[in-house]
Design a protein around this motif. Structure first.
Motif, mmCIF file in Angstrom:
data_model
loop_
_atom_site.group_PDB
_atom_site.id
_atom_site.type_symbol
_atom_site.label_atom_id
_atom_site.label_comp_id
_atom_site.label_asym_id
_atom_site.label_seq_id
_atom_site.Cartn_x
_atom_site.Cartn_y
_atom_site.Cartn_z
ATOM 1 N N ASP A 222 0.851 -1.234 0.100
ATOM 2 C CA ASP A 222 0.032 -0.253 -0.355
ATOM 3 C C ASP A 222 0.899 1.247 0.393
ATOM 4 N N GLU A 223 0.436 2.050 0.530
ATOM 5 C CA GLU A 223 1.160 3.540 -0.049
ATOM 6 C C GLU A 223 1.812 3.791 0.730
ATOM 7 N N ASP A 224 2.194 2.515 1.938
ATOM 8 C CA ASP A 224 3.479 2.775 2.909
ATOM 9 C C ASP A 224 4.212 1.929 3.010
ATOM 10 N N GLY A 225 3.955 0.712 1.891
ATOM 11 C CA GLY A 225 5.312 -0.335 1.393
ATOM 12 C C GLY A 225 4.475 -1.512 1.925
ATOM 13 N N ILE A 226 5.339 -2.954 1.319
ATOM 14 C CA ILE A 226 4.621 -4.512 1.931
ATOM 15 C C ILE A 226 3.938 -4.794 2.956
ATOM 16 N N LEU A 227 2.799 -5.312 2.945
ATOM 17 C CA LEU A 227 1.919 -5.613 3.391
ATOM 18 C C LEU A 227 2.457 -7.121 4.491
ATOM 19 N N PRO A 228 3.070 -6.700 5.635
ATOM 20 C CA PRO A 228 3.987 -8.618 5.838
ATOM 21 C C PRO A 228 2.368 -9.461 6.581
ATOM 22 N N ASP A 229 1.319 -8.737 6.792
ATOM 23 C CA ASP A 229 0.666 -10.264 7.012
ATOM 24 C C ASP A 229 0.006 -11.219 5.468
ATOM 25 N N CYS A 230 0.626 -10.468 4.753
ATOM 26 C CA CYS A 230 0.402 -11.019 3.026
ATOM 27 C C CYS A 230 1.386 -11.838 2.355
ATOM 28 N N LEU A 231 2.725 -11.856 3.631
ATOM 29 C CA LEU A 231 3.433 -13.019 2.841
ATOM 30 C C LEU A 231 3.183 -14.530 3.161
ATOM 31 N N PRO A 232 4.023 -15.113 2.354
ATOM 32 C CA PRO A 232 3.153 -16.660 2.215
ATOM 33 C C PRO A 232 3.354 -17.304 3.294
ATOM 34 N N GLU A 233 2.824 -18.525 4.156
ATOM 35 C CA GLU A 233 2.368 -18.833 4.833
ATOM 36 C C GLU A 233 2.771 -20.983 4.849
ATOM 37 N N GLU A 234 2.122 -21.067 3.619
ATOM 38 C CA GLU A 234 2.116 -22.620 3.078
ATOM 39 C C GLU A 234 3.799 -23.094 2.533
ATOM 40 N N LYS A 235 4.613 -22.000 1.746
ATOM 41 C CA LYS A 235 5.526 -22.820 1.366
ATOM 42 C C LYS A 235 6.322 -21.830 1.548
ATOM 43 N N LYS A 236 7.667 -22.268 1.739
ATOM 44 C CA LYS A 236 8.427 -21.087 2.043
ATOM 45 C C LYS A 236 9.423 -20.578 0.695
ATOM 46 N N ARG A 261 7.149 -7.197 11.780
ATOM 47 C CA ARG A 261 6.886 -8.475 11.690
ATOM 48 C C ARG A 261 7.573 -8.429 10.111
ATOM 49 N N LEU A 262 8.346 -7.875 9.495
ATOM 50 C CA LEU A 262 9.279 -8.894 8.776
ATOM 51 C C LEU A 262 10.023 -9.615 8.991
ATOM 52 N N ILE A 263 10.998 -8.969 9.871
ATOM 53 C CA ILE A 263 12.060 -9.619 10.448
ATOM 54 C C ILE A 263 11.475 -11.188 11.547
ATOM 55 N N GLU A 264 10.168 -11.124 11.782
ATOM 56 C CA GLU A 264 9.950 -12.665 12.933
ATOM 57 C C GLU A 264 9.956 -13.322 12.036
ATOM 58 N N TYR A 265 9.272 -12.794 10.565
ATOM 59 C CA TYR A 265 8.439 -13.614 9.131
ATOM 60 C C TYR A 265 9.609 -14.409 9.355
ATOM 61 N N ALA A 266 10.846 -13.599 8.799
ATOM 62 C CA ALA A 266 11.979 -14.028 8.627
ATOM 63 C C ALA A 266 12.272 -15.087 9.041
ATOM 64 N N ARG A 267 12.223 -14.947 10.756
ATOM 65 C CA ARG A 267 12.919 -15.881 11.747
ATOM 66 C C ARG A 267 12.056 -17.306 11.794
ATOM 67 N N LYS A 268 11.026 -16.783 11.601
ATOM 68 C CA LYS A 268 9.851 -18.317 11.340
ATOM 69 C C LYS A 268 10.457 -19.411 10.267
ATOM 70 N N ASN A 270 13.393 -19.031 8.623
ATOM 71 C CA ASN A 270 14.513 -19.371 8.574
ATOM 72 C C ASN A 270 14.625 -19.346 7.313
ATOM 73 N N ASN A 271 14.108 -17.861 6.452
ATOM 74 C CA ASN A 271 15.023 -17.599 5.214
ATOM 75 C C ASN A 271 15.242 -16.074 5.674
ATOM 76 N N TYR A 272 16.007 -15.141 4.768
ATOM 77 C CA TYR A 272 16.036 -14.262 5.030
ATOM 78 C C TYR A 272 15.422 -12.853 4.110
ATOM 79 N N ILE A 273 15.576 -11.866 4.725
ATOM 80 C CA ILE A 273 15.133 -10.652 3.711
ATOM 81 C C ILE A 273 16.203 -9.639 3.084
ATOM 82 N N VAL A 274 16.411 -9.873 2.126
ATOM 83 C CA VAL A 274 16.545 -9.478 0.989
ATOM 84 C C VAL A 274 16.306 -7.661 1.418
#
Length: 465
Positions: A222-236, A261-268, A270-274
């Motif tokens: 949205d106008e404030d950037g990426i929506l972390p709640d919409c990141l994929p959960e089923e497939k990493k 929330r982005l960092i929490e997602y990457a930790r959960k 086990n991947n990276y944020i670029v």
């Protein structure tokens, strides 16, 4: 028949002149394949030089494959040594081949910096100093990750300016951000692995990921950037690609809450944020938001470039890696291009150390702020219902013009009128949401050109109603 007019006052040796004349005549088919040349003695007598001069020219042409010697027959033009016949283009073709500069296109491309403001004198002076004073090792093969001087300088600069936490060994110098992202993709992604990307996102980055065999998983912004709640959960996904400091193209600056929330997602997962820190130096309201890398250096891979700050011609970028990825990345970098120019790296290091980069950024912030103000004012005075999207930062903004639909055909016809714009829809993975929005960059245009471009856009759109 071979005619050679020698210029005896030229600095080019006579042998070189004879060689170039015969070579040119062969390439242009003035000497035909299979045609017999005069003997070395005969040609020497004709043009008034010693036989050794002609023999030397013939020997070179024979060695390069232009001529062949047939025993007891003479010297002939070799088969396959001429260029294909060139078909002269028509006037229409020539017009089609003209560059945007020749056609005087007002190009509102989002990533174009003010090339005319590059500090040529200072950069040239430092280059001269480096070439005269640098140790011999700078002129030899270097380390794939870059020279130590620049990595040390960058570590301090990034800590001070962007809140990046790293030591010099974590920094890898690349040929721009494009190469950095390509190498990161090769390092982390196997074919068929997904990459979560902001949608819309710059087409250049999207193409890098697709060409590397990755599947794209679009995540809305949205106008404030990426929506972390919409990141994929089923497939990493292999990693999440984000532009947090000034999202391209929508221009949002991500809040600390969404960053967490982005960092929490990457930790959960086990991947990276670029993190591509796109034009983060240019913020016109408030202070720049620090990099997300500083919040979790082990989960964030930071990518930066000097193409937007200084000039795309430098091809100087870098990435900051978690320590456990350093050796694998260095190995990949070596196979791609061995190393970036050591001389340019040392010049850049001096440029930063001596404070010239800070001075240049301050100067460019004033210039870009003024150009943004001119663009916003011109848009709002020409289009009463238009909405400006994106924070006051960077070198572009998005304009939403109700009632307009920016199709490929419209963009093409507008370019014929002398203005080039970029519909947001061309950057979108999911279509149908941005038809009335365009990206307008102001970095590479003067205030006068900006006003002229908006006026032409207004006339064009009014003419289609």
């Amino acid at each position: 028949m071979l005619f050679i007019n020698l210029n005896r006052k030229s600095s080019r040796p006579l042998t070189q002149q004879i060689y170039e004349k015969i070579r040119r005549d062969i390439l242009n088919r003035e000497l035909k394949e299979g045609e017999r040349l005069a003997s070395s003695r005969g040609l020497a007598s004709t043009v008034g030089v010693s036989r050794n001069v002609v023999l030397e020219a013939y020997d070179r042409l024979i060695a390069e494959g232009y001529l062949e010697v047939r025993p007891k027959s003479g010297t002939f033009v070799a088969k396959g040594s001429a260029l294909p016949v060139y078909v002269k283009t028509t006037d229409h073709d020539q017009r089609m081949l003209r560059t945007d500069d020749e056609l005087q296109i007002l190009d509102f491309r989002g990533g174009n910096p003010a090339i005319d403001q590059f500090p040529r004198k200072k950069w040239g002076g430092l280059t001269k100093e480096v070439c005269g004073e640098a140790p011999d090792r700078i002129f030899g093969y270097g380390e794939p990750g870059g020279i130590k001087e620049l990595r040390v300088t960058l570590a301090g600069y990034l800590q001070r300016v962007r809140g990046v936490h790293c030591h010099p060994e974590q920094i890898m110098i690349t040929q721009g951000a494009t190469q950095a992202l390509r190498l990161i993709t090769e390092l982390l992604i196997r074919e068929g692995t997904g990459i979560a990307v902001e949608d819309p996102v710059t087409d250049e980055m999207r193409n890098i990921f697709i060409n590397a065999g990755a599947d794209l998983v679009p995540v809305p912004v949205d106008e404030d950037g990426i929506l972390p709640d919409c990141l994929p959960e089923e497939k990493k996904p292999g990693f999440v690609f984000v532009i947090l400091s000034h999202q391209f193209p929508m221009g949002g600056i991500l809040s600390i809450q969404r960053r967490v929330r982005l960092i929490e997602y990457a930790r959960k997962m086990n991947n990276y944020i670029v993190e591509d820190d796109y034009d983060s130096e240019f913020t016109y309201e408030g202070a720049p938001v620090p990099s997300i890398q500083g919040l979790d250096p082990e989960r964030v891979i930071y990518v930066g470039t000097f193409s937007k700050i200084l000039s795309p011609a430098l091809r100087m970028g870098y990435t900051v890696l978690p320590e456990h990825l350093i050796e694998k990345f260095r190995h990949l970098k070596w196979f791609h291009d061995r190393h970036a120019s050591s001389i340019d790296q040392l010049v850049l290091s001096r440029f930063i150390e001596e404070g010239h980069l800070d001075h240049h950024v301050r100067k460019m912030k004033k210039i870009y702020r003024k150009r943004r103000e001119v663009l916003v004012s011109s848009i709002l005075s020409s289009f009463k219902e238009a909405k400006i999207i994106g924070k006051a930062a960077g070198m572009h903004l998005v304009v939403d013009i109700p009632g307009a639909v920016f199709t490929n055909d419209m963009v093409k016809k507008l370019k014929e009128k002398g203005v080039r714009i970029y519909p947001v829809v061309q950057y979108a993975i999911k279509k149908g949401l941005h038809e009335q929005q365009i990206v307008m960059g102001y970095g590479g245009l003067t205030p006068e050109q900006i006003v002229e471009g908006v006026e032409k856009l207004k006339v064009f759109l009014d003419g289609r109603k």
